[in-house]
Design an enzyme around this catalytic site. Structure first.
Site, PDB file in Angstrom:
ATOM      1  N   LYS A 103      16.407  85.620  16.767  1.00  0.00           N
ATOM      2  CA  LYS A 103      15.071  85.578  17.344  1.00  0.00           C
ATOM      3  C   LYS A 103      14.082  86.104  16.317  1.00  0.00           C
ATOM      4  CE  LYS A 103      12.610  86.467  21.651  1.00  0.00           C
ATOM      5  NZ  LYS A 103      12.740  86.943  23.044  1.00  0.00           N
ATOM      6  N   ASP A 153      17.519  78.550  18.957  1.00  0.00           N
ATOM      7  CA  ASP A 153      16.642  78.477  20.131  1.00  0.00           C
ATOM      8  C   ASP A 153      15.257  78.063  19.668  1.00  0.00           C
ATOM      9  OD1 ASP A 153      14.669  79.358  22.140  1.00  0.00           O
ATOM     10  OD2 ASP A 153      16.392  80.254  23.163  1.00  0.00           O
ATOM     11  N   ASP A 182       7.549  83.106  22.331  1.00  0.00           N
ATOM     12  CA  ASP A 182       8.760  82.658  23.016  1.00  0.00           C
ATOM     13  C   ASP A 182       8.563  82.690  24.526  1.00  0.00           C
ATOM     14  OD1 ASP A 182      11.413  81.959  23.511  1.00  0.00           O
ATOM     15  OD2 ASP A 182      12.063  84.048  23.534  1.00  0.00           O
TER      16      ASP A 182
END
Length: 411
Positions: free
Chosen positions: A222, A253, A288
């Site tokens: 992340k 992601d 996000d």
């Protein structure tokens, strides 16, 4: 326009719609359970979401129990053509017992496996490293306190055992995806120490061997999150290196990178050095924020890269969004179908014409062809796919989504 007419138009471009439809039938999407209840879970010992995770909104109909969540999932899957999977987080156990995260066992998730067998679904799994008192510092596997690290290592080991058992019971590989919220709100003095602790903890966590025919370990990076703006310990570079070194699946992601980064571009690059990739398809908006995915350029490019680079058989496609401002079942259905639509569009590209043009540096041909393709009757091919899979489309789909939402709004 009929499907036969659309089929003929695509054939003029050298595209076989039948081949595309048959291939799409074989591509499972792992739909995430946490859209259905706003990432609350079913633990008796609960806490705030934490980890930079937040579902906004209060639309009626949130699932409050495993049975309600499964009923919503059954409806959603009935609206989605094809055979798919469910991605389950460890906080979604189904039991009257009250185990802490380091005490969970397969029995606490057995009802999910029984249900998956009945529904013909595969399962994927995730340890839950947030929403817990031992994650309040936004440090888990990299925490300076050995006792905190031991707690989370034990949790991760147990999820791997549970995932392996799920895979064995269902006869399909269960991907167990490791994501931790670890990081610092302000600039740390010693990033290396935290990353060494994270590496050692994951090494310890995945050391007990599990049958790769039943379970795969995945690691997820992340860029940043709320409370960890200055440093995320498990960065992309960290997990890219870790995956290459330890032969794990690498999770990418779409919400976990800088807004100007193109995750589709990372697929071919990463696939040269790691065997398998897990995708979490999401739609970040400024950060996000995990909005429901659209047929946007980002998603279309992801699908095109998977098809053009021949990565479909090496990639696990999962979803990761949560929106509580709209019907949660509609979010599942439209989001998953949009991923399928993107894949179908990619499968309907004339690669045999585009590749030679690109190799010949004929970028005009590439540009013109890709733009003209947008005018072909894709919708008729999608409708045909839905009809063959006994799923509604268009106004019929909207009516069914509205009817189901009306039936659960009183929760």
């Amino acid at each position: 326009m009929s499907y036969d007419s659309a089929k003929a138009q695509f054939a003029d471009w050298g595209i076989d719609t039948e081949t595309a439809i048959e291939r799409l039938k074989t591509i499972p999407i792992s739909m995430h359970c946490w859209q259905g209840d706003d990432v609350v879970g079913f633990e008796q010992k609960t806490g705030a979401s934490g980890g930079g995770i937040q579902a906004t909104g209060n639309h009626p109909g949130r699932a409050r129990t495993p049975d309600e969540l499964r009923a919503d999932l059954e409806f959603a899957y009935s609206m989605i053509p094809g055979s798919h999977r469910l991605n389950l987080h460890a906080m979604y156990l189904d039991t009257d017992e009250t185990p802490d995260r380091d005490e969970i066992e397969y029995k606490h998730f057995a009802p999910w496996v029984d249900w998956a067998k009945e529904q013909g679904l595969g399962l994927d799994f995730n340890p839950t490293f947030f929403a817990h008192a031992k994650a309040d510092d936004n440090l888990t596997l990299s925490h300076p306190d050995q006792g905190i690290r031991d707690f989370w290592v034990e949790h991760g080991q147990r999820t791997r055992e549970i995932a392996a058992r799920m895979g064995a019971e269902l006869g399909t590989i269960c991907v167990n995806n490791i994501w931790v919220p670890d990081g610092y709100k302000d600039t740390p003095v010693d990033r290396m120490a935290a990353r060494r602790r994270l590496e050692a903890s994951i090494d310890q966590m995945i050391d007990p061997s599990q049958d790769r025919a039943h379970m795969r370990d995945a690691v997820e990076s992340k860029l940043f999150g709320i409370g960890v703006e200055a440093c995320t310990v498990g960065s992309h570079e960290f997990y890219m290196g870790y995956s290459m070194k330890n032969d794990t699946v690498l999770c990418l992601d779409m919400g976990h990178f800088h807004p100007t980064e193109n995750v589709a571009d990372k697929l071919s690059a990463a696939s040269l050095f790691v065997d398998e990739i897990l995708l979490h398809v999401s739609r970040p908006m400024r950060w996000d924020s995990d909005h429901v995915i659209l047929q946007s350029d980002d998603v279309l490019q992801i699908a095109q890269e998977l098809v053009a680079s021949d990565l479909l058989d090496r990639t696990y496609i999962g979803l990761d969004f949560f929106d509580a401002t709209i019907s949660r079942t509609a979010a599942w259905v439209i989001g998953t179908r949009n991923m399928q639509k993107a894949l179908l569009r990619a499968l309907l590209m004339p690669l045999d014409r585009l590749r030679p043009a690109e190799d010949a540096l004929d970028f005009t041909e590439r540009f013109v062809v890709t733009e003209e393709l947008k005018d072909l009757p894709f919708g008729q091919v999608w409708d045909e796919f839905c009809a063959r899979m006994s799923c509604p489309s268009g106004l019929h789909l909207i009516n069914q989504l509205e009817d189901y939402q009306g039936s659960v709004s009183g929760r």
